[in-house]
Design an enzyme around this catalytic site. Structure first.
Site, PDB file in Angstrom:
ATOM      1  N   LYS A 160     -29.753  11.459 -69.920  1.00  0.00           N
ATOM      2  CA  LYS A 160     -28.628  10.979 -70.721  1.00  0.00           C
ATOM      3  C   LYS A 160     -28.890   9.500 -70.990  1.00  0.00           C
ATOM      4  CE  LYS A 160     -23.606  10.223 -70.417  1.00  0.00           C
ATOM      5  NZ  LYS A 160     -22.409  10.522 -69.617  1.00  0.00           N
TER       6      LYS A 160
ATOM      7  N   ASP B  82     -27.851   6.168 -72.442  1.00  0.00           N
ATOM      8  CA  ASP B  82     -26.597   5.521 -72.828  1.00  0.00           C
ATOM      9  C   ASP B  82     -26.866   4.147 -73.446  1.00  0.00           C
ATOM     10  OD1 ASP B  82     -23.858   5.154 -73.044  1.00  0.00           O
ATOM     11  OD2 ASP B  82     -23.437   5.717 -70.979  1.00  0.00           O
TER      12      ASP B  82
ATOM     13  N   CYS C  81     -26.000   8.909 -75.938  1.00  0.00           N
ATOM     14  CA  CYS C  81     -24.619   8.546 -75.621  1.00  0.00           C
ATOM     15  C   CYS C  81     -24.497   7.067 -75.912  1.00  0.00           C
ATOM     16  CB  CYS C  81     -24.372   8.834 -74.139  1.00  0.00           C
ATOM     17  SG  CYS C  81     -22.807   8.225 -73.510  1.00  0.00           S
TER      18      CYS C  81
ATOM     19  N   ASP D  37     -15.983   9.814 -74.906  1.00  0.00           N
ATOM     20  CA  ASP D  37     -15.528   9.680 -73.519  1.00  0.00           C
ATOM     21  C   ASP D  37     -14.127  10.250 -73.366  1.00  0.00           C
ATOM     22  OD1 ASP D  37     -17.823   8.497 -72.591  1.00  0.00           O
ATOM     23  OD2 ASP D  37     -17.081   6.444 -72.762  1.00  0.00           O
TER      24      ASP D  37
HETATM   25  C1  GLA Z   1     -20.440   5.376 -70.769  1.00  0.00           C
HETATM   26  C2  GLA Z   1     -20.570   6.859 -71.051  1.00  0.00           C
HETATM   27  C3  GLA Z   1     -19.936   7.650 -69.927  1.00  0.00           C
HETATM   28  C4  GLA Z   1     -20.592   7.281 -68.616  1.00  0.00           C
HETATM   29  C5  GLA Z   1     -20.491   5.765 -68.389  1.00  0.00           C
HETATM   30  C6  GLA Z   1     -21.293   5.343 -67.164  1.00  0.00           C
HETATM   31  O1  GLA Z   1     -19.123   4.960 -70.851  1.00  0.00           O
HETATM   32  O2  GLA Z   1     -19.992   7.193 -72.287  1.00  0.00           O
HETATM   33  O3  GLA Z   1     -20.077   9.040 -70.161  1.00  0.00           O
HETATM   34  O4  GLA Z   1     -21.930   7.688 -68.633  1.00  0.00           O
HETATM   35  O5  GLA Z   1     -20.987   5.052 -69.497  1.00  0.00           O
HETATM   36  O6  GLA Z   1     -21.202   3.991 -66.924  1.00  0.00           O
END
Ligand code: GLA
Length: 710
Positions: free
Chosen positions: A460, A462, A510, A532
């Site tokens: 994932k 981010d 993400c 989220d």
């Molecule tokens: C972001 C992502 C969440 C999670 C947090 C972790 O906000 O969208 O899903 O992974 O980071 O810090």
């Protein structure tokens, strides 16, 4: 089927190019004004001669007529026209007017996929431009991009370079649809009459973002889900972009789009070629539903990573909402055991496993396993997850660093910054300068370590803040404003190399929710984290907007516990039904679930696995929008047509009212379909014309109906 690109010599020195797809045509010509101008974009015409430009025979504005905007395919800035330019350059002698002459055109490909390249050349300066048109016949789409080549000895500065200009036919009015939003409220559909002037869909914060998305649709004001003329498109870029939608005083409407020119300048060295991102667009006379299905089919067949294109996506569990930064072998193992029992196939540990990452204030950038949390490294947890029959995945945020980290202490120069100016924090972090080759190498090294030393099957990826103070003080001369492109290209290149080396690893994009969802990053990731916000009623709206442009195959959503964002609670079925409309995930604290809920979850996951080919690879229909009534409905049809799944959501019944029937779409009218509990099959025609009766009652109730073709 004939070759989709025709080149017709109309008069000596004048050419007409006709690009035909299954149902549409796109035509432009090199004309007597020495301009490459669009003459047609819409439904395919029976007689090719009808595509030729038609002179009016008179010109009401006479000489003044030239003051209008042109219908140029790739307007450059530099003569008597005032369109949003696709290209604005500055030559080394200070000349800022760019003119292009037609040189040649070449074609390649076959009956279903062909490429036309138009070669243009500045008559005085050593600059070549190639306009590339890829024609996807079955997808009814054209994908445009451009290449600029400096064939001289001196550098040329590119001040603006967009991918394409798309010209629509003149109509009395147009309606513009775009996607806007915010964190926790991504992909909100905005529809409004197109006023005279310019509408801007843009992003100037370094990445795709939620406040807009590089997608547009225009219709003549009468189109709906199932009918009407719609022109639509999406830009394949995850950095700063702009789409300019202009309607001028002569009812000319066109859309230009590409890399944003704001704070941008690219130094094109001798011999260098600059390639723009691709801009895909299409036309349909079957409304917004068909426009979306054309994009979905193209994404599934052409854009998503090839290795996994036809692979069913696993059911994911992610522990973020349960443990947040407080991860340990014990709490991850406990969650994994319960997840495995109900049928989850991939267990993902989110943020918090590395460096001194006990909150969002520290540790980002230090990609070693936290020794207090995992004294024996990741291996015991991964082994345990594998023993439970699941694959293991992990969260990373490679483009960022906390100031409280070993990485930042060692390399404060690695973040975007300007000397003598403060560095702004966002979520307590800075953006690493991924334009720098050494930063790219750092990311590749730690990702290689992670993936080659651990049995990790899912990443994932981010990206949690916007760019600010975008300085690169030690950039090569004249290249500091290239970061807006170099950063995004750097991320793509890292992902490309990782995918090549670890083809079995799936990736998710993400960005603080659905902040990096676009066709640019799609070739490198299997799926997008949509938001989220996991409140299923809110997600009905978010997924509806998402689905305008992006395929359900790429949409990841979890079933979670009561979501704090609105303080509402929902039945288990409602939560599952929403999360099943794409790739299904879970993010709930299963240790607190009753046995009955765990059993029901296991049943629903088993059902999902049974229908996932339909949900992930099927054709998607928005039957009824949550924006229009309390009852919304969505339908998926298996690629073979053997099954259809309808999911209906009711937010609130009122006055004891039962809903009107839901009319299905896309079925074979002559086939017969059955569902569980039906005494007799229904014909496809009846399901579409008479509709499916709905008897839902209550608040936040839902129903999944699985129809099999007899
Ligand atoms: C972001 C992502 C969440 C999670 C947090 C972790 O906000 O969208 O899903 O992974 O980071 O810090």
């Amino acid at each position: 089927m004939s070759f989709p690109v025709q080149v017709i010599e109309t008069l000596p020195d004048q050419h007409l190019w006709v690009l035909e797809t299954r149902t549409t045509a796109y035509a432009f010509s090199w004309n007597q004004h020495h301009r490459l101008e669009n003459v047609y974009w819409g439904a395919k015409l029976a007689c090719p001669a009808d595509y030729a430009p038609k002179a009016l025979g008179f010109d009401p504005l006479g000489n003044w007529n030239f003051a209008r905007n042109t219908r140029e395919e790739f307007p450059t800035w530099g003569d008597y026209k005032f369109n949003e330019p696709c290209l604005k350059v500055r030559y080394s002698d200070g000349v800022r007017a760019c003119l292009l002459d037609y040189a040649d055109s070449t074609t390649a490909g076959n009956d279903t996929e062909a490429t036309l390249t138009i070669h243009l050349q500045d008559p005085h300066y050593p600059l070549r431009v190639r306009l590339i048109y890829k024609v996807f016949v079955d997808h009814d789409l054209i994908v445009r991009s451009a290449e600029i080549e400096n064939t001289g000895d001196d550098p040329v500065e590119i001040e603006q370079i967009l991918s394409a200009a798309w010209h629509l036919p003149q109509r009395d009015s147009y309606q513009l649809t775009t996607l806007s939003g915010k964190w926790g409220g991504e992909f909100q559909i905005q529809r409004a009459d197109l006023p005279q002037g310019k509408q801007l869909v843009e992003r100037r914060r370094g990445s795709t973002g939620y406040d807009s998305n590089p997608f547009f649709a225009l219709d003549d004001g009468t189109a709906g889900e199932t009918r009407g003329d719609v022109w639509f498109g999406a830009l394949a870029f995850s950095g700063n972009y702009k789409l300019v939608i202009e309607r001028d005083a002569f009812e000319q409407v066109y859309v230009t789009g590409g890399i944003h020119d704001f704070d941008f300048c690219w130094r094109l060295e001798a011999g260098e070629v600059f390639r723009t991102p691709e801009f895909v667009a299409g036309f349909t006379n079957q409304g917004y539903g068909e426009a979306s299905r054309l994009l979905h089919a193209y994404e599934t067949a052409q854009v998503v990573p090839r290795v996994s294109a036809r692979q069913a996506r696993p059911v994911v569990y992610n522990s973020w909402y349960v443990t947040e930064f407080d991860v340990s072998f014990e709490n991850q193992e406990r969650a994994a055991e319960l997840a495995a029992k109900i049928g989850v196939e991939l267990f993902v540990m989110d943020d918090g496993w590395f460096g001194q990452r006990n909150s969002d204030r520290a540790g980002l950038g230090d990609w070693y396993v936290n020794p207090e949390k995992f004294p024996n490294g990741l291996a015991p947890l991964i082994r345990r997850v594998n023993e439970l029959g699941m694959e293991f995945g992990i969260w990373v945020e490679p483009e960022m660093v906390n100031p409280d980290s070993d990485l930042y202490r060692a390399h404060p120069e690695w973040v975007y910054h300007f000397p003598n100016r403060p560095r702004s924090l966002g979520r307590n972090q800075y953006v690493l300068n991924v334009s720098r080759p050494d930063v790219q190498q750092f990311i590749l090294n730690f990702m290689n370590d992670l993936l080659s030393n651990n049995n990790i099957k899912f990443i994932k990826w981010d990206m949690n803040r916007h760019f600010s103070e975008p300085g690169w003080p030690d950039a090569p001369e004249g290249r500091d404003r290239e970061i807006w492109v170099r950063h995004t290209r750097g991320v793509y290149e890292i992902l490309r190399q990782l995918r090549e080396k670890y083809p079995q690893v799936l990736f998710e994009s993400c960005s603080g929710g659905g902040g990096r969802v676009d066709l640019g990053v799609m070739p490198y990731v299997e799926q997008f984290w949509m938001s989220d916000n996991t409140d299923p009623y809110d997600d009905l709206f978010i997924q509806e907007g998402f689905s305008l442009a992006y395929a359900p195959l790429t949409r990841m959503m979890w079933v979670t516990d009561t979501n704090g964002i609105n303080g509402r609670s929902y039945s288990l079925d409602f939560r599952f039904h929403l999360a099943m409309m794409g790739v299904l995930g879970m993010g709930a604290d299963l240790t607190r679930w009753s046995q009955a809920d765990l059993s029901r979850a296991a049943e629903l996951i088993a059902l999902y696995k049974d229908i996932r080919e339909t949900m992930q690879f099927g054709a998607f229909y928005r039957l009824r929008s949550p924006r229009e009534s309390a009852l919304s409905a969505f339908q998926f049809i298996h690629p073979s047509g053997r099954e259809a799944v309808v999911i209906i959501f009711l937010s609130q019944s009122r006055f004891g009212y039962f809903s009107t029937p839901v009319h299905l779409q896309g079925l074979d009218p002559n086939a017969r379909y059955v569902a569980e509990g039906w005494d007799e099959p229904w014909s496809g025609q009846a399901l579409m014309k008479r509709g499916l009766p709905v008897a839902l009652k209550g608040s936040f109730v839902s129903q999944l109906i699985r129809l099999s073709r007899v």
